[in-house]
Design an enzyme around this catalytic site. Structure first.
Site, PDB file in Angstrom:
ATOM      1  N   GLU A 111      14.014 -46.166  -8.695  1.00 47.14           N
ATOM      2  CA  GLU A 111      13.430 -45.273  -9.695  1.00 47.14           C
ATOM      3  C   GLU A 111      12.157 -45.938 -10.188  1.00 47.14           C
ATOM      4  OE1 GLU A 111      17.727 -44.711  -9.541  1.00 47.14           O
ATOM      5  OE2 GLU A 111      16.679 -46.460 -10.325  1.00 47.14           O
ATOM      6  N   TYR A 123       5.056 -48.127  -2.867  1.00 50.69           N
ATOM      7  CA  TYR A 123       6.336 -47.722  -2.280  1.00 50.69           C
ATOM      8  C   TYR A 123       6.116 -46.772  -1.109  1.00 50.69           C
ATOM      9  CZ  TYR A 123       8.314 -49.728  -6.564  1.00 50.69           C
ATOM     10  OH  TYR A 123       8.648 -50.557  -7.593  1.00 50.69           O
TER      11      TYR A 123
END
Length: 152
Positions: A111, A123
């Site tokens: 998250e 990411y």
């Protein structure tokens, strides 16, 4: 084990003696930082992998995963603000993923604050895909979390 503009980074398992430096980075990078006992507890678990990135014998970043069976979760990742944007976070993520793959993990979740564009870009570069939103996930300050997944 990477090099960027004369910056040599080595990655290794986090040790209790690293905690003063880790906590300094934690305080600078998070709204609600973990304390000593949070890291100690996490490091003692058989289902976690916590690493530090060192440069010239100084901790410049750290990360931690938890894992069970074929799934992992990125619990923590931070790079000292003075050392960001030098490839340290990417190096840590790549090494962490390789470590978890060696343990049989095929899916990793995380998250991230929806406003953290730099982290989201990193990411994505590593291969994480957006899979959903967790509304009101963060409380200080209030914000939604983007849920991302990496698959073998």
């Amino acid at each position: 084990m990477g090099k960027k503009e004369n910056l040599v980074i080595s990655l290794r398992r986090m040790q209790e003696s690293d905690l003063p430096q880790v906590l300094e980075i934690e305080d600078k990078c998070f709204y609600v930082p973990w304390h000593n006992y949070g890291f100690l507890s996490a490091m003692e678990s058989d289902s976690t992998c916590y690493l530090v990135a060192e440069s010239q014998k100084k901790v410049v970043g750290y990360m931690g995963f938890s894992y069970a069976l074929d799934e992992g979760d990125l619990c923590k990742i931070a790079v000292h603000p003075d050392m960001q944007r030098q490839g340290i976070g990417k190096e840590m993520l790549e090494q962490g993923i390789m470590t978890l793959k060696g343990l049989g993990v095929t899916h990793i979740f995380l998250e991230v604050r929806v406003s953290n564009e730099g982290a989201i870009a990193l990411y994505r570069q590593i291969g994480f895909q957006e899979i959903g939103i967790r509304e009101h996930y963060y409380t200080q300050p209030p914000e939604d979390a983007l849920v991302m997944e990496w698959k073998v």
